[in-house]
Design an enzyme around this catalytic site. Structure first.
Site, PDB file in Angstrom:
ATOM      1  N   LYS A  16       0.822  -1.217   0.000  1.00 28.75           N
ATOM      2  CA  LYS A  16       0.000   0.000   0.000  1.00 28.75           C
ATOM      3  C   LYS A  16       0.861   1.274   0.000  1.00 28.75           C
ATOM      4  O   LYS A  16       2.068   1.221   0.270  1.00 28.75           O
ATOM      5  CB  LYS A  16      -0.934  -0.036   1.216  1.00 28.75           C
ATOM      6  CG  LYS A  16      -1.978  -1.166   1.165  1.00 28.75           C
ATOM      7  CD  LYS A  16      -2.947  -1.049   2.337  1.00 28.75           C
ATOM      8  CE  LYS A  16      -4.044  -2.098   2.280  1.00 28.75           C
ATOM      9  NZ  LYS A  16      -5.019  -1.934   3.393  1.00 28.75           N
ATOM     10  N   PHE A  43     -15.162   3.888   7.357  1.00 24.00           N
ATOM     11  CA  PHE A  43     -13.782   4.141   6.929  1.00 24.00           C
ATOM     12  C   PHE A  43     -13.611   4.141   5.412  1.00 24.00           C
ATOM     13  O   PHE A  43     -12.501   4.312   4.914  1.00 24.00           O
ATOM     14  CB  PHE A  43     -12.838   3.108   7.555  1.00 24.00           C
ATOM     15  CG  PHE A  43     -13.163   1.673   7.204  1.00 24.00           C
ATOM     16  CD1 PHE A  43     -12.705   1.098   6.024  1.00 24.00           C
ATOM     17  CD2 PHE A  43     -13.920   0.895   8.063  1.00 24.00           C
ATOM     18  CE1 PHE A  43     -13.011  -0.218   5.690  1.00 24.00           C
ATOM     19  CE2 PHE A  43     -14.232  -0.429   7.741  1.00 24.00           C
ATOM     20  CZ  PHE A  43     -13.767  -0.980   6.548  1.00 24.00           C
ATOM     21  N   ARG A  59      -2.625 -14.475   4.668  1.00 25.12           N
ATOM     22  CA  ARG A  59      -3.327 -13.779   5.762  1.00 25.12           C
ATOM     23  C   ARG A  59      -2.553 -13.948   7.074  1.00 25.12           C
ATOM     24  O   ARG A  59      -2.463 -13.024   7.867  1.00 25.12           O
ATOM     25  CB  ARG A  59      -4.767 -14.306   5.910  1.00 25.12           C
ATOM     26  CG  ARG A  59      -5.693 -14.032   4.728  1.00 25.12           C
ATOM     27  CD  ARG A  59      -5.968 -12.580   4.459  1.00 25.12           C
ATOM     28  NE  ARG A  59      -6.464 -11.867   5.611  1.00 25.12           N
ATOM     29  CZ  ARG A  59      -7.016 -10.646   5.551  1.00 25.12           C
ATOM     30  NH1 ARG A  59      -7.147 -10.021   4.378  1.00 25.12           N
ATOM     31  NH2 ARG A  59      -7.417 -10.037   6.632  1.00 25.12           N
ATOM     32  N   THR A 103      -5.582  -6.791  10.831  1.00 23.48           N
ATOM     33  CA  THR A 103      -5.802  -5.494  10.169  1.00 23.48           C
ATOM     34  C   THR A 103      -5.169  -4.350  10.959  1.00 23.48           C
ATOM     35  O   THR A 103      -4.524  -3.469  10.388  1.00 23.48           O
ATOM     36  CB  THR A 103      -7.320  -5.238  10.021  1.00 23.48           C
ATOM     37  OG1 THR A 103      -7.929  -6.379   9.424  1.00 23.48           O
ATOM     38  CG2 THR A 103      -7.589  -4.010   9.178  1.00 23.48           C
ATOM     39  N   ARG A 159       2.371  -6.600   9.070  1.00 24.46           N
ATOM     40  CA  ARG A 159       1.714  -5.413   9.622  1.00 24.46           C
ATOM     41  C   ARG A 159       2.311  -5.024  10.980  1.00 24.46           C
ATOM     42  O   ARG A 159       2.439  -3.844  11.282  1.00 24.46           O
ATOM     43  CB  ARG A 159       0.203  -5.634   9.697  1.00 24.46           C
ATOM     44  CG  ARG A 159      -0.441  -5.481   8.305  1.00 24.46           C
ATOM     45  CD  ARG A 159      -1.857  -5.972   8.290  1.00 24.46           C
ATOM     46  NE  ARG A 159      -2.587  -5.532   7.096  1.00 24.46           N
ATOM     47  CZ  ARG A 159      -3.787  -6.005   6.768  1.00 24.46           C
ATOM     48  NH1 ARG A 159      -4.375  -6.916   7.513  1.00 24.46           N
ATOM     49  NH2 ARG A 159      -4.391  -5.565   5.678  1.00 24.46           N
ATOM     50  N   ASN A 175      -1.988   0.400   6.746  1.00 24.53           N
ATOM     51  CA  ASN A 175      -1.488  -0.867   7.274  1.00 24.53           C
ATOM     52  C   ASN A 175      -0.651  -1.685   6.290  1.00 24.53           C
ATOM     53  O   ASN A 175      -0.612  -2.912   6.355  1.00 24.53           O
ATOM     54  CB  ASN A 175      -2.635  -1.694   7.872  1.00 24.53           C
ATOM     55  CG  ASN A 175      -3.696  -2.040   6.857  1.00 24.53           C
ATOM     56  OD1 ASN A 175      -3.588  -1.662   5.688  1.00 24.53           O
ATOM     57  ND2 ASN A 175      -4.712  -2.761   7.284  1.00 24.53           N
ATOM     58  N   HIS A 178      -2.299  -5.259   1.589  1.00 28.49           N
ATOM     59  CA  HIS A 178      -3.605  -5.910   1.415  1.00 28.49           C
ATOM     60  C   HIS A 178      -3.372  -7.366   1.045  1.00 28.49           C
ATOM     61  O   HIS A 178      -2.392  -7.686   0.359  1.00 28.49           O
ATOM     62  CB  HIS A 178      -4.376  -5.223   0.270  1.00 28.49           C
ATOM     63  CG  HIS A 178      -5.562  -6.019  -0.200  1.00 28.49           C
ATOM     64  ND1 HIS A 178      -6.799  -5.923   0.395  1.00 28.49           N
ATOM     65  CD2 HIS A 178      -5.686  -6.945  -1.193  1.00 28.49           C
ATOM     66  CE1 HIS A 178      -7.635  -6.756  -0.215  1.00 28.49           C
ATOM     67  NE2 HIS A 178      -6.984  -7.385  -1.184  1.00 28.49           N
TER      68      HIS A 178
END
Ligand code: GDP
Length: 141
Positions: free
Chosen positions: A9, A57, A85, A91, A102, A112, A115
């Protein structure tokens, strides 16, 4: 082997962590099958996160995802979706396990770092969002 879709990100491309995150993914056993750098338009970000439209959000998420370059990655591994994951962590980085991407690199629940698709169905949809079939280097093709 299966594939999933990750996006490094804009927080991570902006603070010089993209290379470390890519190395982390490879060290965890993922093979990169497709990669590019994109600056999402508002329409693209809204479409990608359509499922979250209406959430409190959503606007902040679209603003953030259009604020700088993203690096989508098609990643291959055994059980790629669930494995990725695990590797990215929760998250919210304050809730993420030690050693997850993360925990290591995310700034906040919104910013964060990465994705990852949350199902095989979404992995297929999200991968084709960024990579036409012909551009992907699949194993055995
Ligand atoms: P993920 O699957 O772990 O990425 O989490 P979700 O699917 O629940 O949310 C998608 C993305 O929206 C997250 O990765 C965050 O960037 C953002 N997001 C989710 N919840 C919040 C929140 O409470 N605040 C903010 N600012 N962003 C959020």
């Amino acid at each position: 082997m299966s594939q999933t879709l990750a996006i490094i990100k804009p927080d991570a491309t902006g603070n010089g962590k993209a290379g470390k995150i890519l190395a982390h993914l490879e060290d965890e056993g993922f093979t990169v099958r497709a990669i590019r750098m994109v600056r999402l338009t508002r329409a693209q970000a809204e479409a990608f996160y359509e499922v979250h439209r209406g959430r409190p959000f959503y606007e902040e998420l679209v603003e953030f995802m259009t604020s700088g370059p993203c690096i989508p990655l098609a990643l291959e591994a055994d059980d790629a979706v669930s494995r990725l994951r695990e590797v990215i962590g929760a998250t919210d980085p304050t809730e993420a396990e030690e050693g997850t991407i993360r925990k290591l690199y995310a700034e906040s629940k919104g910013r964060n770092a990465i994705h990852a698709s949350d199902s095989d169905e979404n992995a297929a949809r999200e991968t084709s969002f960024f990579f036409p079939e012909a551009e992907r280097i699949g194993s055995g093709r």
